[in-house]
Write a protein that holds these residues in place. Structure first.
Motif, PDB file in Angstrom:
ATOM      1  N   PHE A 131      -6.853   3.259   5.264  1.00 10.60           N
ATOM      2  CA  PHE A 131      -6.744   2.755   4.023  1.00 10.60           C
ATOM      3  C   PHE A 131      -7.006   1.317   3.732  1.00 10.60           C
ATOM      4  CE2 PHE A 131      -4.302   1.199   0.304  1.00 10.60           C
ATOM      5  CZ  PHE A 131      -3.989   2.537  -0.599  1.00 10.60           C
TER       6      PHE A 131
ATOM      7  N   LYS B 197      -4.889   8.746  -2.759  1.00  5.57           N
ATOM      8  CA  LYS B 197      -5.351   6.912  -2.246  1.00  5.57           C
ATOM      9  C   LYS B 197      -6.339   7.053  -2.740  1.00  5.57           C
ATOM     10  CE  LYS B 197      -8.717   8.601   0.435  1.00  5.57           C
ATOM     11  NZ  LYS B 197      -9.386   9.598   1.779  1.00  5.57           N
TER      12      LYS B 197
ATOM     13  N   VAL C 240      13.550   5.275 -10.889  1.00  6.48           N
ATOM     14  CA  VAL C 240      14.142   6.845 -10.078  1.00  6.48           C
ATOM     15  C   VAL C 240      13.605   5.938  -8.320  1.00  6.48           C
ATOM     16  CG1 VAL C 240      15.476   9.064  -9.031  1.00  6.48           C
ATOM     17  CG2 VAL C 240      14.968   8.149 -11.173  1.00  6.48           C
ATOM     18  N   HIS C 241      12.756   5.994  -8.790  1.00  4.78           N
ATOM     19  CA  HIS C 241      12.721   5.799  -7.217  1.00  4.78           C
ATOM     20  C   HIS C 241      11.739   3.828  -7.372  1.00  4.78           C
ATOM     21  CE1 HIS C 241      11.160   9.711  -7.200  1.00  4.78           C
ATOM     22  NE2 HIS C 241      11.633  10.058  -6.328  1.00  4.78           N
TER      23      HIS C 241
ATOM     24  N   LEU D  21       3.970  19.203  -2.309  1.00  2.00           N
ATOM     25  CA  LEU D  21       5.429  19.422  -1.474  1.00  2.00           C
ATOM     26  C   LEU D  21       6.404  20.782  -1.462  1.00  2.00           C
ATOM     27  CD1 LEU D  21       7.792  16.473  -1.722  1.00  2.00           C
ATOM     28  CD2 LEU D  21       6.676  17.381  -4.897  1.00  2.00           C
TER      29      LEU D  21
ATOM     30  N   TRP E  10      -3.417   4.883   7.184  1.00  2.00           N
ATOM     31  CA  TRP E  10      -3.200   3.843   5.783  1.00  2.00           C
ATOM     32  C   TRP E  10      -4.170   2.633   6.802  1.00  2.00           C
ATOM     33  CZ3 TRP E  10      -0.666   4.023   2.207  1.00  2.00           C
ATOM     34  CH2 TRP E  10       0.193   4.955   2.014  1.00  2.00           C
TER      35      TRP E  10
ATOM     36  N   GLN F 224       0.598  -1.099   0.231  1.00  2.00           N
ATOM     37  CA  GLN F 224      -0.216   0.025   0.292  1.00  2.00           C
ATOM     38  C   GLN F 224       0.811   1.428  -0.047  1.00  2.00           C
ATOM     39  OE1 GLN F 224      -2.962  -0.427   3.309  1.00  2.00           O
ATOM     40  NE2 GLN F 224      -0.958   0.046   4.789  1.00  2.00           N
ATOM     41  N   GLN F 225       1.223   1.039   0.767  1.00  2.00           N
ATOM     42  CA  GLN F 225       2.823   2.195   0.523  1.00  2.00           C
ATOM     43  C   GLN F 225       3.326   2.759  -0.556  1.00  2.00           C
ATOM     44  OE1 GLN F 225       4.954   3.693   4.515  1.00  2.00           O
ATOM     45  NE2 GLN F 225       3.706   2.005   5.711  1.00  2.00           N
TER      46      GLN F 225
ATOM     47  N   TYR G 214       0.761   9.276  -5.833  1.00  2.00           N
ATOM     48  CA  TYR G 214       1.548  10.605  -5.489  1.00  2.00           C
ATOM     49  C   TYR G 214       2.577  11.292  -5.508  1.00  2.00           C
ATOM     50  CZ  TYR G 214       2.629  14.157  -2.513  1.00  2.00           C
ATOM     51  OH  TYR G 214       2.733  16.411  -2.244  1.00  2.00           O
ATOM     52  N   ARG G 215       3.436  10.312  -6.277  1.00  2.00           N
ATOM     53  CA  ARG G 215       4.629  11.063  -7.556  1.00  2.00           C
ATOM     54  C   ARG G 215       4.541  11.501  -8.986  1.00  2.00           C
ATOM     55  NH1 ARG G 215       9.201  11.415  -4.496  1.00  2.00           N
ATOM     56  NH2 ARG G 215       9.339   9.238  -3.265  1.00  2.00           N
TER      57      ARG G 215
ATOM     58  N   TYR H  89       1.236   4.111  -2.869  1.00  2.00           N
ATOM     59  CA  TYR H  89       0.520   5.276  -2.904  1.00  2.00           C
ATOM     60  C   TYR H  89       1.545   6.360  -2.700  1.00  2.00           C
ATOM     61  CZ  TYR H  89      -0.747   9.190   0.014  1.00  2.00           C
ATOM     62  OH  TYR H  89      -0.852  10.812   0.405  1.00  2.00           O
ATOM     63  N   ARG H  90       2.736   6.146  -2.766  1.00  2.00           N
ATOM     64  CA  ARG H  90       3.773   6.856  -2.915  1.00  2.00           C
ATOM     65  C   ARG H  90       4.137   7.249  -4.899  1.00  2.00           C
ATOM     66  NH1 ARG H  90       6.875   4.977   1.925  1.00  2.00           N
ATOM     67  NH2 ARG H  90       6.265   6.204   3.216  1.00  2.00           N
TER      68      ARG H  90
ATOM     69  N   SER I  64      -4.948   4.676  -5.893  1.00  2.00           N
ATOM     70  CA  SER I  64      -4.249   3.270  -5.280  1.00  2.00           C
ATOM     71  C   SER I  64      -4.439   2.624  -4.549  1.00  2.00           C
ATOM     72  CB  SER I  64      -2.514   3.839  -3.960  1.00  2.00           C
ATOM     73  OG  SER I  64      -3.615   4.401  -2.780  1.00  2.00           O
ATOM     74  N   GLN I  65      -5.751   2.847  -4.158  1.00  2.00           N
ATOM     75  CA  GLN I  65      -6.856   1.811  -3.096  1.00  2.00           C
ATOM     76  C   GLN I  65      -8.081   1.196  -4.601  1.00  2.00           C
ATOM     77  OE1 GLN I  65     -10.043   4.571  -1.265  1.00  2.00           O
ATOM     78  NE2 GLN I  65      -8.530   4.124   0.780  1.00  2.00           N
TER      79      GLN I  65
END
Lengths: 177, 185
Positions: free
Chosen positions: B72, A46, A139-140, A108, B69, A28-29, A36-37, A32-33, A49-50
């Protein structure tokens, strides 16, 4: 020790649907990231990603394990994010390069104290979506060009070219300082 | 041409990113490095690439608020509860589908399924590039309509003319399949 993704997927497909939460918790993280990026908007990230997890759950039976589950999940998330960016562009193309991009960068920008970082963040916002996606995946997420091609459903050459142009644009931005 | 290298600055700059990422073959890498040792402009370009990628990598993502989270996970759980559980493809789904399609007689249905299976195999072999688990939307739609694409193994095991037993038991297969048309999940 974490259970391999494929085993978790087999449990879900065998009817233990609650096991899918293990995959959600695991990724999930990251997803999500990633969202977001690309969107630079916490609420959009959010939702997208859900949605990616729901879509993955729905299509889980079609996952064959030829690629990593994370790559497959990135592909779903990327498709959703790119469609989202495209629909935002269709609504008002002028906003994406101007006001909307500024608004997106705001949360940001507040974290960025260095003006070169801020300039780069703005430059990323103005990249074409495919280049932005390629840059983020490379990159990420640390994906190879081959994996990026798989995620974005393009040739490896296109993935390399998109990355090259994205980095060149950022390089130019720094050069202007 | 600065530095007197055999390769011009434009050619070198085309390779700086690949050089930074360690993707050049030894000969090319040595060429680039020899050029950089004598060309200040290209060395500056290489520095900008390094700086840009380093800064981009370090760009933060704002940390979501406390409890994010947990919410989420709960939201995903709620949303997937409304989705039919995903299932692997099963021969019973093909059999049920074959038994339910109105207007199709068993033999033409099996023939169509076998031909479709062969076409899918040929198509997969011919278009195979990188392994892809998520098919294009068009393919999903076709597979959903036919509900056959994932059951090649079953189709390959059906002998069109000789496997009378399967044909005789279509009623039983229908019962097993129930009234629901199989879905591609």
């Amino acid at each position: 020790m974490r259970q391999p993704d494929l085993e978790v997927i087999q449990r879900v497909l065998a009817g233990e649907t609650a096991a899918f939460e293990l995959l959600v918790r695991q990724y999930q993280q990251e997803i999500y990231r990633l969202a977001y990026r690309l969107t630079r908007n916490a609420e959009d990230a959010k939702d997208l990603s859900q949605e990616a997890f729901v879509a993955a759950y729905r299509s889980l039976g079609s996952f064959r394990g030829h690629s990593r589950f994370s790559t497959w999940l990135y592909r779903i998330a990327m498709n959703l994010c790119l469609n989202h960016l495209k629909s935002a562009t269709r609504q008002d193309p002028s906003e994406v390069d101007g006001t909307l991009a500024d608004q997106r960068a705001d949360s940001l920008a507040a974290l960025l104290t260095d003006e070169r970082d801020r300039a780069l963040a703005e430059a990323i916002e103005t990249l074409p979506p495919q280049q932005k996606a390629t840059l983020t995946l490379r990159v990420h997420q640390g994906l190879s060009h081959k994996e990026i091609a798989e995620v974005l459903d393009c040739s490896e050459g296109t993935a390399k070219a998109n990355y090259f142009h994205a980095v060149r644009a950022l390089q130019r931005k720094l050069q202007a300082f | 041409m600065p530095g007197g290298s055999m390769t011009g600055c434009d050619d070198i700059r085309e390779r700086l990113l690949a050089h930074h990422e360690g993707e050049l073959a030894t000969e090319e890498r040595l060429q680039v490095e020899a050029h950089l040792a004598t060309c200040a402009d290209c060395t500056r370009e290489a520095g900008l690439i390094r700086e840009a990628l380093g800064r981009v990598q370090a760009l933060p993502v704002p940390e979501p608020p406390a409890g994010f989270w947990g919410d989420f996970e709960a939201a995903v759980r709620r949303r997937i509860a409304a989705v039919p559980p995903p299932r692997p493809a099963a021969w019973a789904r093909v059999a049920a589908w074959l038994g339910r399609v109105p207007g199709l007689r068993p033999i033409p249905a099996l023939a169509a399924a076998t031909v479709l299976g062969l076409l899918l195999v040929i198509g997969l072999v011919r278009t195979h590039r990188a392994p892809r688990d998520l098919p294009p939307v068009e393919a999903l739609m076709v597979s959903e309509d036919l509900a056959i694409g994932q059951n090649l193994e079953v189709l390959q095991n059906l002998d069109l003319l000789e496997d009378v037993e399967v044909l005789e038991r279509l009623d039983l297969l229908r019962q097993l399949g129930g009234d629901r048309r199989p879905r591609l999940s």
